[in-house]
Structures are given as C-alpha cells and as structure tokens.
Design a protein around this motif. Structure first.
Motif, mmCIF file in Angstrom:
data_model
loop_
_atom_site.group_PDB
_atom_site.id
_atom_site.type_symbol
_atom_site.label_atom_id
_atom_site.label_comp_id
_atom_site.label_asym_id
_atom_site.label_seq_id
_atom_site.Cartn_x
_atom_site.Cartn_y
_atom_site.Cartn_z
ATOM 1 N N HIS A 278 -5.307 13.561 10.679
ATOM 2 C CA HIS A 278 -4.149 14.422 10.890
ATOM 3 C C HIS A 278 -3.320 14.568 9.626
ATOM 4 N N ARG A 279 -2.589 15.663 9.590
ATOM 5 C CA ARG A 279 -1.613 15.849 8.527
ATOM 6 C C ARG A 279 -0.416 14.951 8.809
ATOM 7 N N LEU A 280 0.360 14.727 7.796
ATOM 8 C CA LEU A 280 1.555 13.900 7.939
ATOM 9 C C LEU A 280 2.587 14.624 8.797
ATOM 10 N N ALA A 281 3.282 13.872 9.637
ATOM 11 C CA ALA A 281 4.325 14.464 10.482
ATOM 12 C C ALA A 281 5.622 14.681 9.694
ATOM 13 N N GLY A 282 5.847 13.856 8.704
ATOM 14 C CA GLY A 282 7.054 13.949 7.882
ATOM 15 C C GLY A 282 6.696 13.730 6.434
ATOM 16 N N PRO A 283 7.679 13.595 5.574
ATOM 17 C CA PRO A 283 7.387 13.475 4.145
ATOM 18 C C PRO A 283 6.935 12.079 3.707
ATOM 19 N N CYS A 284 7.197 11.051 4.505
ATOM 20 C CA CYS A 284 6.903 9.680 4.079
ATOM 21 C C CYS A 284 5.621 9.157 4.720
ATOM 22 N N PHE A 285 4.875 8.393 3.937
ATOM 23 C CA PHE A 285 3.679 7.729 4.445
ATOM 24 C C PHE A 285 3.510 6.401 3.712
ATOM 25 N N THR A 286 2.747 5.514 4.319
ATOM 26 C CA THR A 286 2.529 4.184 3.755
ATOM 27 C C THR A 286 1.045 3.867 3.809
ATOM 28 N N VAL A 287 0.527 3.327 2.716
ATOM 29 C CA VAL A 287 -0.878 2.946 2.647
ATOM 30 C C VAL A 287 -0.939 1.458 2.324
ATOM 31 N N PHE A 288 -1.612 0.705 3.190
ATOM 32 C CA PHE A 288 -1.844 -0.720 2.953
ATOM 33 C C PHE A 288 -3.289 -0.877 2.509
ATOM 34 N N ILE A 289 -3.490 -1.548 1.380
ATOM 35 C CA ILE A 289 -4.829 -1.794 0.851
ATOM 36 C C ILE A 289 -5.013 -3.300 0.783
ATOM 37 N N GLY A 290 -6.075 -3.776 1.398
ATOM 38 C CA GLY A 290 -6.334 -5.207 1.421
ATOM 39 C C GLY A 290 -7.814 -5.502 1.314
ATOM 40 N N ARG A 291 -8.122 -6.768 1.236
ATOM 41 C CA ARG A 291 -9.504 -7.232 1.168
ATOM 42 C C ARG A 291 -9.758 -8.089 2.396
ATOM 43 N N MET A 292 -10.795 -7.778 3.160
ATOM 44 C CA MET A 292 -11.115 -8.537 4.369
ATOM 45 C C MET A 292 -11.848 -9.817 3.989
ATOM 46 N N ARG A 293 -11.369 -10.912 4.549
ATOM 47 C CA ARG A 293 -11.996 -12.226 4.406
ATOM 48 C C ARG A 293 -12.128 -12.790 5.812
ATOM 49 N N ASP A 294 -13.345 -12.826 6.314
ATOM 50 C CA ASP A 294 -13.602 -13.211 7.704
ATOM 51 C C ASP A 294 -12.802 -12.275 8.614
ATOM 52 N N ALA A 295 -11.933 -12.812 9.458
ATOM 53 C CA ALA A 295 -11.149 -11.973 10.373
ATOM 54 C C ALA A 295 -9.781 -11.600 9.791
ATOM 55 N N ASP A 296 -9.468 -12.099 8.605
ATOM 56 C CA ASP A 296 -8.161 -11.860 8.001
ATOM 57 C C ASP A 296 -8.228 -10.758 6.948
ATOM 58 N N VAL A 297 -7.083 -10.093 6.742
ATOM 59 C CA VAL A 297 -6.944 -9.109 5.669
ATOM 60 C C VAL A 297 -5.960 -9.677 4.656
ATOM 61 N N ILE A 298 -6.409 -9.826 3.424
ATOM 62 C CA ILE A 298 -5.557 -10.309 2.337
ATOM 63 C C ILE A 298 -4.908 -9.082 1.687
ATOM 64 N N PRO A 299 -3.575 -8.938 1.786
ATOM 65 C CA PRO A 299 -2.918 -7.767 1.199
ATOM 66 C C PRO A 299 -3.060 -7.745 -0.321
ATOM 67 N N LEU A 300 -3.351 -6.554 -0.863
ATOM 68 C CA LEU A 300 -3.463 -6.383 -2.307
ATOM 69 C C LEU A 300 -2.407 -5.430 -2.848
ATOM 70 N N VAL A 301 -2.314 -4.253 -2.247
ATOM 71 C CA VAL A 301 -1.430 -3.201 -2.754
ATOM 72 C C VAL A 301 -0.869 -2.417 -1.579
ATOM 73 N N ARG A 302 0.353 -1.944 -1.746
ATOM 74 C CA ARG A 302 0.944 -1.007 -0.784
ATOM 75 C C ARG A 302 1.405 0.218 -1.562
ATOM 76 N N LEU A 303 1.118 1.390 -1.018
ATOM 77 C CA LEU A 303 1.621 2.636 -1.589
ATOM 78 C C LEU A 303 2.685 3.179 -0.659
ATOM 79 N N ASP A 304 3.893 3.338 -1.159
ATOM 80 C CA ASP A 304 4.974 3.970 -0.406
ATOM 81 C C ASP A 304 5.027 5.416 -0.868
ATOM 82 N N GLY A 305 4.452 6.305 -0.053
ATOM 83 C CA GLY A 305 4.252 7.670 -0.473
ATOM 84 C C GLY A 305 5.283 8.646 0.028
ATOM 85 N N HIS A 306 5.400 9.742 -0.709
ATOM 86 C CA HIS A 306 6.284 10.841 -0.342
ATOM 87 C C HIS A 306 5.561 12.139 -0.673
ATOM 88 N N ALA A 307 5.462 13.027 0.315
ATOM 89 C CA ALA A 307 4.815 14.325 0.124
ATOM 90 C C ALA A 307 5.698 15.402 0.745
#
Length: 128
Positions: A56-85
C-alpha cells in the motif's frame, strides 16, 4: 537473515501507534567482493522483492522502517529509518549508524508504494 519492517506512521517509542505495511526477510550475499553494509543489503533485498509484492501507499507523510538481523527467534535491531514523504519529496533520518544523519532528498511518484519509496531513498544515497 535480514528483516525489514515498514510501518506507516512516525515512531515515537510506541509500536501501537504504527501500522505495519510490509515485512521482508531474506539474505543478500555477495560474490567476489566485500560484503554489503546494512543499508546496501536492505536496498538489494527491496530491489529483489519489490516487484513481487503489492504494498500500500503511505496514508500520511511519515513512515518508519526497522532493519534488523534475525538470530534464532529474535531480531537484533540494526538501523531505523524515520521517513518523511510529501509532495514527491522523500527523505529519512537514519538512527543506529552513529552519528545519525539525514538522507539526501529523492523524488517519488504519487503512485509509489512504501517499498518503492524506501528503495528510492536508499538508492539515492549510493548516488550522492
């Protein structure tokens, strides 16, 4: 394995305020060159999957992207993008790669979905 989660909304410390738009999981390997850094691997993963999914397209101007690395059942956070479009102009503030920084602005089309906007932001950094 890389995990990319794209949310509609501005992350203010509470996940309840965000709407999940897309989850992408996968690995992108290099051959005969240095390994990809996190943002480049994210770009490559989105390029591979971008045509396979309708997001889907964004409903508003702000969006957030979480990027992580999966280790077993856990996700290790690496980077977050706080976006504006807004009005064809998109950019993101990168959190997790010290020091934090704002990406170069990129143009997006009104019909672009969330994955395509994130892909354009990441691709624009390689060109900058």
């Amino acid at each position: 394995m890389l995990k990319i989660a794209i949310y509609d909304g501005d992350f203010c410390g509470r996940m309840e305020e965000l709407t999940l738009l897309c989850d992408v999981e996968g690995d992108v390997e290099t051959h005969d060159r240095r390994p990809f850094d996190t943002l480049e691997e994210t770009l490559r993963a989105l390029e591979i999957c971008g045509d396979q999914y309708t997001v889907h397209r964004l409903a508003g101007p702000c969006f957030t992207v979480f990027i992580g690395r999966m280790r077993d059942a856990d996700v290790i956070p690496l980077v977050r993008l706080d976006g504006h479009a807004h009005n064809g102009d998109a950019r993101a503030y990168v959190v997790g790669i010290a020091p934090g920084w704002t990406t170069e602005p990129v143009y997006y089309c009104p019909d672009d979905g969330a994955v395509e906007i994130v892909r354009k932001i990441l691709a624009g950094q390689r060109a900058a």
